[in-house]
Structures are given as structure tokens and as C-alpha cells.
Design a protein around this motif. Structure first.
Motif, PDB file in Angstrom:
ATOM      1  N   UNK A  96      -0.958  -4.650   3.774  1.00  0.00           N
ATOM      2  CA  UNK A  96      -1.884  -3.577   3.451  1.00  0.00           C
ATOM      3  C   UNK A  96      -2.293  -2.864   4.730  1.00  0.00           C
ATOM      4  N   UNK A  97      -2.401  -1.560   4.641  1.00  0.00           N
ATOM      5  CA  UNK A  97      -2.818  -0.744   5.778  1.00  0.00           C
ATOM      6  C   UNK A  97      -3.858   0.252   5.312  1.00  0.00           C
ATOM      7  N   UNK A  98      -4.739   0.613   6.222  1.00  0.00           N
ATOM      8  CA  UNK A  98      -5.753   1.625   5.944  1.00  0.00           C
ATOM      9  C   UNK A  98      -5.199   2.999   6.300  1.00  0.00           C
ATOM     10  N   UNK A  99      -5.210   3.896   5.346  1.00  0.00           N
ATOM     11  CA  UNK A  99      -4.728   5.257   5.565  1.00  0.00           C
ATOM     12  C   UNK A  99      -5.901   6.203   5.361  1.00  0.00           C
ATOM     13  N   UNK A 100      -6.124   7.073   6.356  1.00  0.00           N
ATOM     14  CA  UNK A 100      -7.206   8.039   6.259  1.00  0.00           C
ATOM     15  C   UNK A 100      -6.609   9.432   6.121  1.00  0.00           C
ATOM     16  N   UNK A 101      -6.975  10.093   5.023  1.00  0.00           N
ATOM     17  CA  UNK A 101      -6.471  11.441   4.775  1.00  0.00           C
ATOM     18  C   UNK A 101      -7.635  12.301   4.301  1.00  0.00           C
ATOM     19  N   UNK A 102      -7.892  13.372   4.993  1.00  0.00           N
ATOM     20  CA  UNK A 102      -8.985  14.302   4.672  1.00  0.00           C
ATOM     21  C   UNK A 102     -10.328  13.595   4.610  1.00  0.00           C
ATOM     22  N   UNK A 103     -10.542  12.646   5.517  1.00  0.00           N
ATOM     23  CA  UNK A 103     -11.807  11.935   5.588  1.00  0.00           C
ATOM     24  C   UNK A 103     -11.972  10.836   4.563  1.00  0.00           C
ATOM     25  N   UNK A 104     -10.956  10.588   3.725  1.00  0.00           N
ATOM     26  CA  UNK A 104     -11.033   9.546   2.700  1.00  0.00           C
ATOM     27  C   UNK A 104     -10.158   8.388   3.141  1.00  0.00           C
ATOM     28  N   UNK A 105     -10.756   7.189   3.232  1.00  0.00           N
ATOM     29  CA  UNK A 105     -10.020   5.994   3.631  1.00  0.00           C
ATOM     30  C   UNK A 105      -9.498   5.290   2.384  1.00  0.00           C
ATOM     31  N   UNK A 106      -8.237   4.852   2.463  1.00  0.00           N
ATOM     32  CA  UNK A 106      -7.600   4.239   1.307  1.00  0.00           C
ATOM     33  C   UNK A 106      -6.746   3.069   1.772  1.00  0.00           C
ATOM     34  N   UNK A 107      -6.714   1.970   1.003  1.00  0.00           N
ATOM     35  CA  UNK A 107      -5.873   0.824   1.310  1.00  0.00           C
ATOM     36  C   UNK A 107      -4.565   0.975   0.543  1.00  0.00           C
ATOM     37  N   UNK A 108      -3.431   0.889   1.281  1.00  0.00           N
ATOM     38  CA  UNK A 108      -2.123   1.103   0.693  1.00  0.00           C
ATOM     39  C   UNK A 108      -1.218  -0.063   1.046  1.00  0.00           C
ATOM     40  N   UNK A 109      -0.358  -0.452   0.076  1.00  0.00           N
ATOM     41  CA  UNK A 109       0.643  -1.487   0.351  1.00  0.00           C
ATOM     42  C   UNK A 109       1.865  -0.825   0.957  1.00  0.00           C
ATOM     43  N   UNK A 110       2.354  -1.383   2.063  1.00  0.00           N
ATOM     44  CA  UNK A 110       3.477  -0.807   2.792  1.00  0.00           C
ATOM     45  C   UNK A 110       4.572  -1.856   2.909  1.00  0.00           C
ATOM     46  N   UNK A 111       5.839  -1.448   2.655  1.00  0.00           N
ATOM     47  CA  UNK A 111       6.971  -2.360   2.821  1.00  0.00           C
ATOM     48  C   UNK A 111       7.344  -2.443   4.288  1.00  0.00           C
ATOM     49  N   UNK A 112       7.826  -3.627   4.702  1.00  0.00           N
ATOM     50  CA  UNK A 112       8.353  -3.771   6.049  1.00  0.00           C
ATOM     51  C   UNK A 112       9.454  -4.819   6.027  1.00  0.00           C
ATOM     52  N   UNK A 113      10.396  -4.675   6.959  1.00  0.00           N
ATOM     53  CA  UNK A 113      11.515  -5.617   7.048  1.00  0.00           C
ATOM     54  C   UNK A 113      11.069  -6.825   7.847  1.00  0.00           C
ATOM     55  N   UNK A 114      11.269  -8.016   7.271  1.00  0.00           N
ATOM     56  CA  UNK A 114      10.942  -9.237   7.996  1.00  0.00           C
ATOM     57  C   UNK A 114      12.007  -9.496   9.051  1.00  0.00           C
ATOM     58  N   UNK A 115      11.790 -10.475   9.887  1.00  0.00           N
ATOM     59  CA  UNK A 115      12.775 -10.819  10.910  1.00  0.00           C
ATOM     60  C   UNK A 115      14.063 -11.256  10.250  1.00  0.00           C
TER      61      UNK A 115
END
Length: 120
Positions: A96-115
């Protein structure tokens, strides 16, 4: 299961016959379509079949039909996402990452490649 792989991902076939035996194991390609209900994906350049279509005519009078070569679906468990850095098959995680857009903070799930290890 289909949430890990999306349209446009670069994947590698990890099961089946080797390329030396006429199979597709080890081939890499982009995902053209994800069939969620059947847990299958269509990968560009992998699992080619020949399809015979009936000869017909279009409105303009041109002939259609014949033998077509096209990609067939492959089960989603038989492919693995390729790590963009190492170009090897890897597993996918979510964070999960915090994304701020137009002053609104939102928690979003982001995919990532493991080792990616030696082989998968």
C-alpha cells in the motif's frame, strides 16, 4: 488468481514442453487478453493453433474463411510475470502506498516484482 496478471504485462511460460521439443516453455510475450472466468490468458506469440473457418462472403462480395493461425488461451498458473530489471520470471506482491492528488490523500494497492531467484 487473475488479479496478479493484467493486460499488457510481459510474462514467460514456465511449464510445458521445451522449445527444443516444439513447445513454448521459456518463451516471453505480452498479455493480449485476460479471461478472468476461465483463469486463462492469451499471450502474444505463444500457444499458436490453426483454426479452420468456413468460407463465406461479405457484403462487398469478397471471400472470407480458410485456415488462420492464432493464439489460444493458456492457463494463468503456467505463466509468470517477468521482472523488468532482471528479465527473469518472478512473483508479484502488493503493497500500500499513499497517493496525494489535488490535496486529497488516498491509500492505493500497488503491484511490485519480488526478488527473482535463479529460476522459477
Amino acid at each position: 488468481m487473475a488479479k496478479n496478471i493484467k493486460k499488457g504485462d510481459l510474462v514467460q511460460v514456465i511449464t510445458g514442453a521445451t522449445q527444443a521439443r516444439g513447445g513454448d516453455r521459456g518463451k516471453q510475450g505480452r498479455v493480449i487478453e485476460v479471461l478472468v472466468e476461465q483463469n486463462r490468458v492469451i499471450v502474444e506469440g505463444v500457444n499458436y493453433i490453426t483454426k479452420h473457418t468456413r468460407v463465406g462472403q461479405t457484403q462487398r462480395g469478397t471471400k472470407t474463411g480458410g485456415i488462420e493461425t492464432m493464439e489460444a488461451p493458456i492457463h494463468i498458473s503456467n505463466v509468470a510475470i517477468v521482472d523488468p530489471e532482471t528479465k527473469k520470471p518472478t512473483r508479484v506482491g502488493f503493497r500500500t502506498e499513499q497517493v496525494t492528488k489535488d490535496g486529497v490523500s488516498k491509500t492505493v494497492r500497488v503491484r511490485y516484482a519480488k526478488k527473482s531467484g535463479k529460476d522459477l
